[in-house]
Every structure is written in C-alpha cells, then in structure tokens.
Design an enzyme around this catalytic site. Sequence first.
Site, PDB file in Angstrom:
ATOM      1  N   SER A 138       0.840  -1.191   0.000  1.00 52.60           N
ATOM      2  CA  SER A 138       0.000   0.000   0.000  1.00 52.60           C
ATOM      3  C   SER A 138       0.875   1.240   0.000  1.00 52.60           C
ATOM      4  O   SER A 138       2.077   1.178   0.330  1.00 52.60           O
ATOM      5  CB  SER A 138      -0.882   0.015   1.256  1.00 52.60           C
ATOM      6  OG  SER A 138      -1.564   1.235   1.418  1.00 52.60           O
ATOM      7  N   TYR A 151      -2.428  -1.236  10.277  1.00 48.52           N
ATOM      8  CA  TYR A 151      -2.422  -1.324   8.818  1.00 48.52           C
ATOM      9  C   TYR A 151      -1.111  -0.773   8.251  1.00 48.52           C
ATOM     10  O   TYR A 151      -0.485  -1.403   7.394  1.00 48.52           O
ATOM     11  CB  TYR A 151      -3.614  -0.549   8.262  1.00 48.52           C
ATOM     12  CG  TYR A 151      -3.809  -0.709   6.772  1.00 48.52           C
ATOM     13  CD1 TYR A 151      -4.381  -1.861   6.248  1.00 48.52           C
ATOM     14  CD2 TYR A 151      -3.409   0.289   5.883  1.00 48.52           C
ATOM     15  CE1 TYR A 151      -4.560  -2.018   4.882  1.00 48.52           C
ATOM     16  CE2 TYR A 151      -3.588   0.140   4.508  1.00 48.52           C
ATOM     17  CZ  TYR A 151      -4.163  -1.014   4.020  1.00 48.52           C
ATOM     18  OH  TYR A 151      -4.332  -1.173   2.668  1.00 48.52           O
TER      19      TYR A 151
END
Length: 293
Positions: A138, A151
Amino acid sequence: MAELTGKVVLITGAARGIGAGLAQALAKRGCRLVLLDVDGAPLQELAASLGECAVGIVADVTDLGSVQAAVDQGVERFGGIDIVVANAGIASYGSVLQVDPATFRRVIDINVNGVFHTVRAALPSVIERRGYVLVVSSLAAFAAAPGLAAYNASKAGVEHFGNALRLEVAHHGVDVGTAHMSWIDTPLVQDAKDDLGAFNDMLAALPGPLGRTTSLAKCIDAFVAGIAGRKRRIYVPRWVAVMHGLRVLLASKAGDQATLQKAPAMLEKMDAEVAALGRSTSARNTAVDNARS
C-alpha cells in the site's frame, strides 16, 4: 496480454474488492484461477460465475495448514501455480492507546503472516514454473496515517518481505513485485467511510490527490498490466510512485508537520466513534470472524 493465457493464478482475499475484480479480469484473459477467501458464500458465488476456469476454496490465511491444503487442491486441479497474488488484508480503527489489542493482532496476523503463509505454500510450484509473486502492500507502507497503525505497520512489513523474497528467488527465475495503492473504492475503504466521520475528515484534509479515492476498475487495469509485465512495483494511481521516491521526506520531522496539526482532534473523534461502535474494525470483518468461531 497473450502471455497471461493459460496461466494459473492464486489469489487470496478473492471474495470481494481487488481480489474479486482481478479474478474477473484475469478470467477474461484466459487465466485459470485458484481463489481463496475465509468468507465462503461470496467466494463460491464468484467462482461459479467464472465457470470451469476457477475454483473457490475456503481457507484462512492465518493458518498455514489451511493455505497449504488449498494450494494442494489448486495444484491438483490445474497442474501447478504460475502466479501468486497475496492480497488478503483488513484494517483496524483507533489510536494505539484505544484500539482493541485483539483486533490489532488480527490485522498483523492476516496482513503479514497471511502473506508469508500464502507464499510459503505456493512457492515450490511457482519456482517450478519460473513464475511471479505479487505482494499487495500500500501507499501506507511509506506514508503513515494516525489511527491506522496496525495497517501501516503491516503494509510496510510485507513490502520488505517482498523485497527479501525477490533476492531469495531471483536465481530460480521467479520475479517478485509489490503493489502500492492509495485509497481504492473497495469494501475496506467503503466500510471505513461509513463507520468513521474522522476517516472522512482525514481524507478531506489531505492535500492534492492524497485524499482522492480511485475506482476499482482503474486499480484492476493497473494490476493486470503489472502482472502481465512481471513488474517490480505497481503504483495506483501512478503518482504514488512519486510518494515512494519521497518516503524519506515523508517520514521526516518536516514531513510530519501538516499531519501533526490535525492529528489530536482527528484521533479524539476517531476514538470516540470507535468506542460508540464497540469495535475496532468493520462490521463485515467482525461478522466473518464470528461466523468462523
């Protein structure tokens, strides 16, 4: 993209979002698909819609034995695995002080250990076929956001896992890529927007393109092109490549300044919303975990 025709592709987190969209796109390009997810109903519906080219296998990426059994079933069905897309992932909400510790651990278990288990189980077949592994990371790997620590940490971790794996398997003729996306219109982002006003406030406050959400279709197009080209990096949108190049600046004191101004109020609101929800992740993730337990 004739080079994809006939390739066997293993995708985790295949029931929804990027995993499902990628499965549909690759099926149209002649791939055979081994689709894994912990949520059986949407997974089987997707596999059935794709016909004989796809098999849906319920598997928990946090359990190496479960993933190995699924990989073995896929190899038996199609003869081997050429491409692995380690895509399964979830997010948690809330500051480090307030996030539910069990949810934090669950994020790390799925997003990091799940990638390891997926690659470990499929790698012998991928090596045999001189294939390709794509680890879905990401933008969060190099641009952290407050309230999303698990995350952020998991996506930075799997980026470096991919970097290490690349060095280990290059002499086998295996290529390894990592995918880095900004906000994509997937269930993960949709759920955060629905659950948290603070998340929407954060997106609105981000400068330039950083707060924009990219369509799933554009993300899938980039993934298909990157897989076909066995790319080292896939960026969605393309400007994420610039952020990758600026990662040292982003992690510097100067890079923190804009976020530091807004973080206290945003975190206070997020933690209050998480407390009111009674959960540190989406209701979708909670429902799946409850169904499994």
